[in-house]
Design an enzyme around this catalytic site. Structure first.
Site, mmCIF file in Angstrom:
data_model
loop_
_atom_site.group_PDB
_atom_site.id
_atom_site.type_symbol
_atom_site.label_atom_id
_atom_site.label_comp_id
_atom_site.label_asym_id
_atom_site.label_seq_id
_atom_site.Cartn_x
_atom_site.Cartn_y
_atom_site.Cartn_z
ATOM 1 N N HIS A 48 0.822 -1.224 0.000
ATOM 2 C CA HIS A 48 0.000 0.000 0.000
ATOM 3 C C HIS A 48 0.850 1.266 0.000
ATOM 4 O O HIS A 48 0.676 2.116 -0.894
ATOM 5 C CB HIS A 48 -0.959 -0.010 1.180
ATOM 6 C CG HIS A 48 -1.659 1.294 1.418
ATOM 7 N ND1 HIS A 48 -2.520 1.862 0.508
ATOM 8 C CD2 HIS A 48 -1.580 2.170 2.467
ATOM 9 C CE1 HIS A 48 -2.968 3.017 0.976
ATOM 10 N NE2 HIS A 48 -2.402 3.222 2.158
ATOM 11 N N HIS A 72 4.240 6.654 5.512
ATOM 12 C CA HIS A 72 3.094 7.366 6.091
ATOM 13 C C HIS A 72 2.291 6.543 7.087
ATOM 14 O O HIS A 72 1.549 7.109 7.894
ATOM 15 C CB HIS A 72 2.194 7.919 4.986
ATOM 16 C CG HIS A 72 1.259 6.939 4.356
ATOM 17 N ND1 HIS A 72 1.602 6.171 3.274
ATOM 18 C CD2 HIS A 72 -0.016 6.593 4.659
ATOM 19 C CE1 HIS A 72 0.583 5.406 2.922
ATOM 20 N NE2 HIS A 72 -0.409 5.636 3.744
ATOM 21 N N GLU A 76 1.524 5.165 12.784
ATOM 22 C CA GLU A 76 0.177 4.728 13.146
ATOM 23 C C GLU A 76 0.091 3.219 13.338
ATOM 24 O O GLU A 76 -0.543 2.745 14.275
ATOM 25 C CB GLU A 76 -0.805 5.161 12.041
ATOM 26 C CG GLU A 76 -2.240 4.699 12.266
ATOM 27 C CD GLU A 76 -2.922 5.382 13.437
ATOM 28 O OE1 GLU A 76 -3.919 4.814 13.925
ATOM 29 O OE2 GLU A 76 -2.472 6.463 13.851
ATOM 30 N N ASP A 77 0.747 2.451 12.458
ATOM 31 C CA ASP A 77 0.501 1.009 12.411
ATOM 32 C C ASP A 77 1.677 0.135 12.825
ATOM 33 O O ASP A 77 1.584 -1.091 12.771
ATOM 34 C CB ASP A 77 0.068 0.601 10.987
ATOM 35 C CG ASP A 77 -1.265 1.225 10.600
ATOM 36 O OD1 ASP A 77 -2.125 1.382 11.486
ATOM 37 O OD2 ASP A 77 -1.441 1.583 9.419
ATOM 38 N N ASP A 139 -3.132 8.432 -0.883
ATOM 39 C CA ASP A 139 -3.490 7.331 0.011
ATOM 40 C C ASP A 139 -4.954 6.946 -0.179
ATOM 41 O O ASP A 139 -5.305 5.762 -0.309
ATOM 42 C CB ASP A 139 -3.221 7.771 1.450
ATOM 43 C CG ASP A 139 -3.714 6.765 2.474
ATOM 44 O OD1 ASP A 139 -3.304 5.599 2.421
ATOM 45 O OD2 ASP A 139 -4.535 7.159 3.340
ATOM 46 N N ASP A 259 -23.067 18.285 -23.680
ATOM 47 C CA ASP A 259 -21.619 18.414 -23.519
ATOM 48 C C ASP A 259 -20.949 17.094 -23.131
ATOM 49 O O ASP A 259 -19.913 17.078 -22.490
ATOM 50 C CB ASP A 259 -21.304 19.473 -22.467
ATOM 51 C CG ASP A 259 -21.905 19.141 -21.109
ATOM 52 O OD1 ASP A 259 -22.757 18.237 -21.040
ATOM 53 O OD2 ASP A 259 -21.526 19.798 -20.115
#
Length: 729
Positions: A48, A72, A76-77, A139, A259
């Protein structure tokens, strides 16, 4: 999965001076930090951040942004900390990664009191370094591309959030290409059938118009070459979500869109844009109102282009966009097109602010908001102004609801579900009880209290902001009033059948509907409840041989003078103050009856009675505007009708307004006209007097509506009378 050398090669393809060592270290660090973590698809989690980095290399972003993309998710993880990132990669990259971590924790669906603070941090993080936003958008784009592996409920929330938040934010930053892909991915997830239908129609239209499109493209290119203009002409096709949104917003059918296909002409210099425009406008007639010059007046998101529509070959409308190649790059990549490399170096934030209108706008917005003393005040002034005229609120379960500015908890309730709006009786905003008509602010968490059987007041329609709420309120109040009239009418009809010694049954009435000119039983009941139909007529429709011999009270020979003879459909009878008392069936004693205080009523008027506890019954003509005050109280309405002896002449009250020229003899002419027609003047009041005109209100007594209309006609015929109207109080 992208290899380490592939990442380096992608960056070096547009930046030969890329820091290869930095990129390699970030790759290895993130791969080890994420270890054996898996995505919902079963792929290694590390795929990812690499995919996010690849998206950003397509935008040609700087080394620090690419490294931040790779890292990134580490804070957090994984077990990594901000200190670790600062130590290994420097504080600039550490700040980017931490800013992304804060946004991820927010995820734009926070439902706690921290909401205002989180939104403030989000805007400040973006304004402080726009690269935070670019990584976050990349992301989200990769998450949307792999959304099929998510549980549906979570995927639905992410797709809705993308349409509500991230796609508009990308558009506001001028990133047209990313916005369109985010919208299309969310559209495919949320409304796959609608998207497939539009794709099918597009395919059919493409096959039908293919030769014509090729012809127009060739003819445009030839004419440009003929005037020595070096230009590239390309066909352009509207995306499915844009088509669907335009159809929804403007209530258009697919065939009505003009259009869907267009052409883009790209040149090298700005001056050439206007040369192309001149050539096109001299060759083909223009369509009025379809010219816009976004080069001289760019959009706030830096978009620059000339738009025009002409009637081209084959009398086909042709929509054209004329721009330079640099303008096209900015139109597709927006703020990212400014970000990064100019003359082989990275722009700092100050230079970026001077280059990008979108970024300058964002910085000015945040500077203005930062003057607030609290996060709530910060949001109060613009509340995510990047979404223009919208505010974003949340349900207690975290669902995001987008509403127009000035929206109320009632708008919110109807946006969640029509039934929630119909049954709303109270609201809490951020845990505090507020009036239902309070204005909502961005970030508010709204909880609606409801009660089954509640009907929205008709007055709400003028107080709410959304079309959905207005339409639902109109429909609900109309149905509720009809149901109340039908309920009242049913009671009246059943009692009428009982008086006739008959048993009422819906089935019997259903077979008699043609005689009453109604399509169903409820229509009959509502008509009786509103006073449009007499209950005795319903009995007679079912039993044609039935004769109503009932009379309202004693005969005329036993009544005292002045009794006006009202008959009530339910068999109720009245007494007039100062006259004979007539018992009211089902009640103890009797009720006083009076006419409407302003205007009265005369035989010939369609009339209703309004029952007011403690005051008795007031008789109104059906056209009286005063009756609107009782629209939501059908239990007070009584079905009454005149029962006048034609052999007895009695006077009834009426009131008229007259505007006459202020000349000698004008008043005498008015009184003479009334007298000549047998009317009796009870009172005259001058309400306004000027040099030219005088306005007056005249109280009359007349026999019936025919006599009153004759008086009005004769007054209107007089030269000194400019206006005369009956008062319906």
């Amino acid at each position: 999965m992208m290899r380490q050398y592939e990442l380096v090669d992608r960056v070096r393809s547009y930046n030969p001076h890329a820091d290869e060592d930095l990129l390699n270290r970030a790759y290895v660090y993130a791969m080890k930090a994420h270890g054996q973590q898996k995505r919902a698809s079963g792929d290694p989690f590390f795929t990812h951040p690499l995919a996010v980095a690849a998206i950003l290399t397509d935008l040609k972003l700087d080394d620090a942004t690419i490294v931040a993309a790779v890292l990134h998710d580490t804070i957090e993880d994984t077990a990594s900390t901000r200190e670790d990132i600062d130590r290994l990669f420097g504080p600039d990259i550490g700040a980017l990664v931490e800013g992304l971590t804060k946004i991820k924790r927010l995820d734009l669906v926070s439902k706690r009191a921290k909401q205002a603070e989180n939104f403030r941090k989000l805007l400040l993080a973006i304004a402080d370094d726009v690269r935070v936003l670019l990584v976050k958008l990349a992301d989200r784009l990769h998450n949307m591309r792999t959304l099929k592996f998510m549980p549906f409920e979570k995927g639905e929330r992410i797709a809705e959030e993308t349409l509500d938040i991230y796609a508009p934010l990308a558009g506001r930053m001028g990133m047209h290409g990313m916005r369109e892909e985010l919208e299309d991915l969310a559209f495919a997830y949320l409304m796959p059938k609608a998207r497939d239908t539009i794709l099918s129609r597009l395919h059919a239209l493409r096959e039908k118009l293919g030769p014509l499109i090729t012809k127009i493209e060739a003819e445009l290119s030839e004419r440009l070459v003929a005037v020595n203009l070096q230009a590239e002409v390309k066909g352009r096709e509207k995306r499915p979500y844009s088509i669907w949104r335009k159809m929804e917003q403007k209530s258009l059918a697919f065939e009505q869109l003009s259009d869907i296909f267009g052409f883009r002409v790209m040149v090298d210099q700005t001056a050439d844009c206007y040369r192309v425009l001149g050539m096109i406008h001299t060759q083909w007639p223009t369509v009025p109102g379809r010219f816009k010059d976004y080069i001289s007046t760019p959009k706030p998101n830096d978009y620059r282009s000339i738009h025009t529509t002409v009637v081209g070959p084959g009398q086909q409308r042709v929509e054209l966009q004329i721009r330079t190649r640099e303008m096209h790059r900015v139109a597709e990549n927006g703020i990212a097109a400014h970000a990064l490399y100019k003359d082989g170096r990275t722009l700092d934030m100050g230079e970026l602010a001077s280059e990008s209108r979108a970024y300058r706008w964002l910085r000015r917005t945040v500077e203005m908001l930062a003057e607030g003393d609290s996060p709530e005040e910060f949001l109060e002034h613009t509340k995510l102004e990047l979404f223009h005229d919208q505010v974003f609120c949340f349900t207690p379960k975290g669902r995001l609801i987008a509403l127009p500015q000035g929206a109320t908890p009632v708008d919110f309730a109807y946006a969640v579900h029509t039934n929630l709006g119909n049954t709303a009786v109270g609201a809490k905003v951020n845990g505090l009880a507020v009036p239902l008509m309070s204005k909502l602010m961005n970030g508010d968490e709204v909880e609606i209290a409801r009660a089954e059987g509640q009907v929205p007041p008709a007055a709400w329609e003028n107080l709410v902001m959304t079309g959905k709420a207005k339409a639902a309120i109109r429909r609900a109040t109309r149905n509720a009033v009809r149901a109340q009239y039908a309920g009242l009418g049913r009671q009246i009809v059943v009692r009428a059948f009982e008086r006739a010694g008959k048993v009422y049954q819906d089935e019997k009435l259903r077979t008699s509907l043609p005689r009453l000119a109604r399509s169903n039983v409820e229509d009959v009941m509502a008509a009786v409840g509103r006073g449009e139909m007499f209950s005795g007529d319903v009995v007679k429709a079912v039993y044609p041989d039935f004769t109503d011999e009932r009379r309202a009270g004693a005969g005329p020979d036993k009544m005292e003078p002045g009794w006006f003879g009202l008959q009530q459909a339910e068999g109720l009878q009245f007494k007039v103050p100062g006259q004979v008392s007539i018992p009211i069936r089902g009640l103890d004693g009797s009720l006083p009856v009076q006419f409407a205080p302003n205007g009265g009523a005369v035989p010939g008027d369609r009339i209703v009675g309004i029952l007011l506890p403690g005051e008795g019954i007031t008789i109104y003509p059906i056209q009286s505007p005063a009756l609107t005050a009782f629209d939501d109280q059908p239990e007070r309405w009584l079905d009454v009708r005149w029962d006048i002896d034609p052999d007895r002449k009695e006077l009834f009250p009426a009131q008229i307004e007259v505007q006459a020229l202020n000349e000698p003899g004008s008043l005498a002419g008015i009184t003479a006209a009334i007298g000549d027609n047998g009317g009796n003047i009870e009172d005259i009041r001058l309400t306004n007097r000027s040099k030219d005109f005088r306005d007056m209100v005249i109280d009359l007594s007349v026999w019936d509506l025919k006599q009153l209309n004759a008086i009005l006609s004769q007054l209107r015929a007089q030269q000194t009378v400019s206006r005369v109207e009956r008062v319906n109080g």
